[in-house]
Design a protein around this motif. Structure first.
Motif, PDB file in Angstrom:
ATOM      1  N   UNK A   1       1.019  -1.186   0.038  1.00  0.00           N
ATOM      2  CA  UNK A   1      -0.049   0.082   0.132  1.00  0.00           C
ATOM      3  C   UNK A   1       0.865   1.186   0.137  1.00  0.00           C
ATOM      4  N   UNK A   2       0.748   2.015  -0.745  1.00  0.00           N
ATOM      5  CA  UNK A   2       1.285   3.482  -0.938  1.00  0.00           C
ATOM      6  C   UNK A   2       2.576   3.494  -1.510  1.00  0.00           C
ATOM      7  N   UNK A   3       2.763   2.304  -2.221  1.00  0.00           N
ATOM      8  CA  UNK A   3       4.382   2.192  -2.924  1.00  0.00           C
ATOM      9  C   UNK A   3       4.131   2.832  -4.155  1.00  0.00           C
ATOM     10  N   UNK A   4       5.270   3.729  -4.677  1.00  0.00           N
ATOM     11  CA  UNK A   4       5.033   4.193  -5.950  1.00  0.00           C
ATOM     12  C   UNK A   4       5.348   3.350  -7.031  1.00  0.00           C
ATOM     13  N   UNK A   5       4.269   3.331  -8.196  1.00  0.00           N
ATOM     14  CA  UNK A   5       4.509   2.524  -9.181  1.00  0.00           C
ATOM     15  C   UNK A   5       5.804   2.733 -10.088  1.00  0.00           C
ATOM     16  N   UNK A   6       6.132   1.817 -10.766  1.00  0.00           N
ATOM     17  CA  UNK A   6       7.440   1.817 -11.477  1.00  0.00           C
ATOM     18  C   UNK A   6       7.513   3.141 -12.378  1.00  0.00           C
ATOM     19  N   UNK A   7       6.245   3.528 -12.918  1.00  0.00           N
ATOM     20  CA  UNK A   7       6.256   4.503 -13.999  1.00  0.00           C
ATOM     21  C   UNK A   7       6.210   5.844 -13.019  1.00  0.00           C
ATOM     22  N   UNK A   8       5.665   6.035 -11.783  1.00  0.00           N
ATOM     23  CA  UNK A   8       6.097   7.052 -11.146  1.00  0.00           C
ATOM     24  C   UNK A   8       7.237   6.996 -10.524  1.00  0.00           C
ATOM     25  N   UNK A   9       8.104   5.942 -10.282  1.00  0.00           N
ATOM     26  CA  UNK A   9       9.369   6.153  -9.681  1.00  0.00           C
ATOM     27  C   UNK A   9      10.216   6.650 -11.118  1.00  0.00           C
ATOM     28  N   UNK A  10      10.138   6.338 -12.044  1.00  0.00           N
ATOM     29  CA  UNK A  10      10.789   6.659 -13.192  1.00  0.00           C
ATOM     30  C   UNK A  10      10.718   8.261 -13.642  1.00  0.00           C
ATOM     31  N   UNK A  11       9.497   8.513 -13.430  1.00  0.00           N
ATOM     32  CA  UNK A  11       9.053  10.089 -13.566  1.00  0.00           C
ATOM     33  C   UNK A  11       9.827  10.796 -12.293  1.00  0.00           C
ATOM     34  N   UNK A  12       9.742  10.342 -11.281  1.00  0.00           N
ATOM     35  CA  UNK A  12      10.447  10.958 -10.259  1.00  0.00           C
ATOM     36  C   UNK A  12      11.864  11.274 -10.418  1.00  0.00           C
ATOM     37  N   UNK A  13      12.738  10.038 -10.775  1.00  0.00           N
ATOM     38  CA  UNK A  13      14.047  10.091 -11.172  1.00  0.00           C
ATOM     39  C   UNK A  13      14.470  11.060 -12.355  1.00  0.00           C
ATOM     40  N   UNK A  14      13.399  11.083 -13.431  1.00  0.00           N
ATOM     41  CA  UNK A  14      13.706  11.937 -14.453  1.00  0.00           C
ATOM     42  C   UNK A  14      13.585  13.416 -13.889  1.00  0.00           C
ATOM     43  N   UNK A  15      12.624  13.995 -13.218  1.00  0.00           N
ATOM     44  CA  UNK A  15      12.285  15.173 -12.440  1.00  0.00           C
ATOM     45  C   UNK A  15      13.585  15.638 -11.792  1.00  0.00           C
ATOM     46  N   UNK A  16      13.835  14.716 -10.945  1.00  0.00           N
ATOM     47  CA  UNK A  16      15.034  14.886 -10.175  1.00  0.00           C
ATOM     48  C   UNK A  16      16.496  15.226 -10.981  1.00  0.00           C
ATOM     49  N   UNK A  17      16.704  14.343 -11.917  1.00  0.00           N
ATOM     50  CA  UNK A  17      18.000  14.543 -12.718  1.00  0.00           C
ATOM     51  C   UNK A  17      17.767  16.102 -13.562  1.00  0.00           C
ATOM     52  N   UNK A  18      16.597  16.202 -13.948  1.00  0.00           N
ATOM     53  CA  UNK A  18      16.555  17.554 -14.694  1.00  0.00           C
ATOM     54  C   UNK A  18      16.840  18.781 -13.660  1.00  0.00           C
ATOM     55  N   UNK A  19      16.118  18.716 -12.480  1.00  0.00           N
ATOM     56  CA  UNK A  19      16.352  19.762 -11.583  1.00  0.00           C
ATOM     57  C   UNK A  19      17.947  19.705 -11.110  1.00  0.00           C
ATOM     58  N   UNK A  20      18.404  18.497 -11.181  1.00  0.00           N
ATOM     59  CA  UNK A  20      19.939  18.456 -10.602  1.00  0.00           C
ATOM     60  C   UNK A  20      20.728  19.161 -11.617  1.00  0.00           C
ATOM     61  N   UNK A  21      20.520  19.077 -12.860  1.00  0.00           N
ATOM     62  CA  UNK A  21      21.183  19.530 -13.909  1.00  0.00           C
ATOM     63  C   UNK A  21      21.656  21.101 -13.923  1.00  0.00           C
ATOM     64  N   UNK A  22      20.318  21.617 -13.407  1.00  0.00           N
ATOM     65  CA  UNK A  22      20.395  23.181 -13.284  1.00  0.00           C
ATOM     66  C   UNK A  22      21.514  23.505 -12.209  1.00  0.00           C
ATOM     67  N   UNK A  23      21.915  22.809 -11.253  1.00  0.00           N
ATOM     68  CA  UNK A  23      22.718  23.057 -10.141  1.00  0.00           C
ATOM     69  C   UNK A  23      24.226  22.484 -10.651  1.00  0.00           C
ATOM     70  N   UNK A  24      24.345  21.748 -11.562  1.00  0.00           N
ATOM     71  CA  UNK A  24      25.799  21.302 -12.188  1.00  0.00           C
ATOM     72  C   UNK A  24      26.816  22.227 -12.399  1.00  0.00           C
ATOM     73  N   UNK A  25      26.236  23.517 -13.127  1.00  0.00           N
ATOM     74  CA  UNK A  25      27.337  24.587 -13.228  1.00  0.00           C
ATOM     75  C   UNK A  25      28.284  25.197 -11.891  1.00  0.00           C
ATOM     76  N   UNK A  26      27.500  24.984 -10.720  1.00  0.00           N
ATOM     77  CA  UNK A  26      27.785  25.764  -9.601  1.00  0.00           C
ATOM     78  C   UNK A  26      28.302  24.516  -8.739  1.00  0.00           C
TER      79      UNK A  26
END
Length: 274
Positions: free
Chosen positions: A68-93
């Motif tokens: 109960x309450x576990x994230x679906x594989x698609x939801x987990x993949x979406x979270x990873x993608x969003x996190x990676x995209x957000x992290x790339x904004x901080x890579x220059x610094x």
């Protein structure tokens, strides 16, 4: 084009990352081989009040509750993608680091511990970027009128498009190259490079299936990596000098390529004659 970062999770709404992190940190309920076998073969065969001692019906209940309450594989993949995209904004610094991932997680309204979705830290973020850039290069190339372009022009354009995707992070790219050059990361680095040059040749119309297949990709890998390294030291406007360097390297490969083709033809003739 950079993707927009989603807004932070509204208050009161459970973030999927909590379930994801919990799943990674906690182990699942273990069952003995006997119970696993009995559970799989007895589904629908024994009623819940069965006295069969080999079946633990509580396991089924515990499994239902634990999922109960576990994230679906698609939801987990979406979270990873969003996190990676957000992290790339901080890579220059912050560079290709766990700190960049943590900062990206906080931008999305998640705790910084969400960087655990990338267990290898900077290496995983670099791998994500290289895969993303390769796909974006393909999309941009497919928009062009490739049929009207010569093979060398196609290859040059593909290399140019891919290098321009690295431009926003060029000040930190030597760090990425150093990380991917570590012994444990070399296989991943070579895999991404191989897939990249293979895509470039495929988009250029290469359909060879003989020894030329290997020679073409090896030569292009050398051109790409040397140009990429040159780019990290280039301070000219819009990397003009980098692309001049690329043109010179492609001319060199043109001469080498003719020699390679002659050697390959000679080898194939020898194999057929043997």
């Amino acid at each position: 084009m950079a993707r927009q970062i989603p807004k932070a999770t509204p208050a009161g709404v459970r973030a999927p990352s909590v379930a994801t992190v919990t799943r990674q940190c906690c182990s699942n309920y273990s069952r003995s081989p006997r119970r696993v076998r009995a559970h799989s073969t007895a589904a629908g065969k024994y009623p819940p009040n069965s006295s069969d001692p080999s079946i633990d019906y509580d396991v089924r209940l515990r499994e239902d509750e634990s999922t109960k309450g576990r994230a679906a594989p698609e939801e987990e993949h979406d979270t990873r993608t969003r996190l990676a995209e957000a992290a790339l904004l901080h890579v220059p610094t912050k560079g290709w680091t766990v700190q960049a991932l943590g900062a990206g997680a906080m931008d999305l309204g998640y705790p910084s511990v969400l960087h655990g979705l990338f267990p290898n830290g900077g290496r995983d973020l670099i791998a994500y970027f290289m895969e993303k850039s390769r796909r974006e290069m393909r999309v941009e190339m497919e928009k062009l009128d490739l049929e009207s372009m010569r093979i060398t022009a196609k290859i040059r354009k593909a290399v140019e498009l891919r290098l321009k995707l690295t431009a926003p992070y060029i000040n930190k790219w030597p760090e990425a190259l150093a990380i991917m050059a570590q012994p444990q990361n070399v296989p991943t680095s070579l895999q991404h490079l191989g897939e990249l040059v293979d895509d470039m040749w495929f988009l250029a119309g290469d359909r060879s299936s003989d020894l030329n297949w290997y020679s073409k990709r090896t030569l292009l890998a050398g051109v790409y990596t040397s140009t990429e390294l040159y780019m990290t030291q280039d301070r000219s406007p819009d990397f003009v000098e980098t692309f001049k360097f690329l043109d010179r390297r492609l001319q060199d490969v043109g001469v080498i390529g003719k020699t390679t083709a002659q050697v390959t033809s000679f080898m194939q003739f020898g194999l057929r004659s043997a």
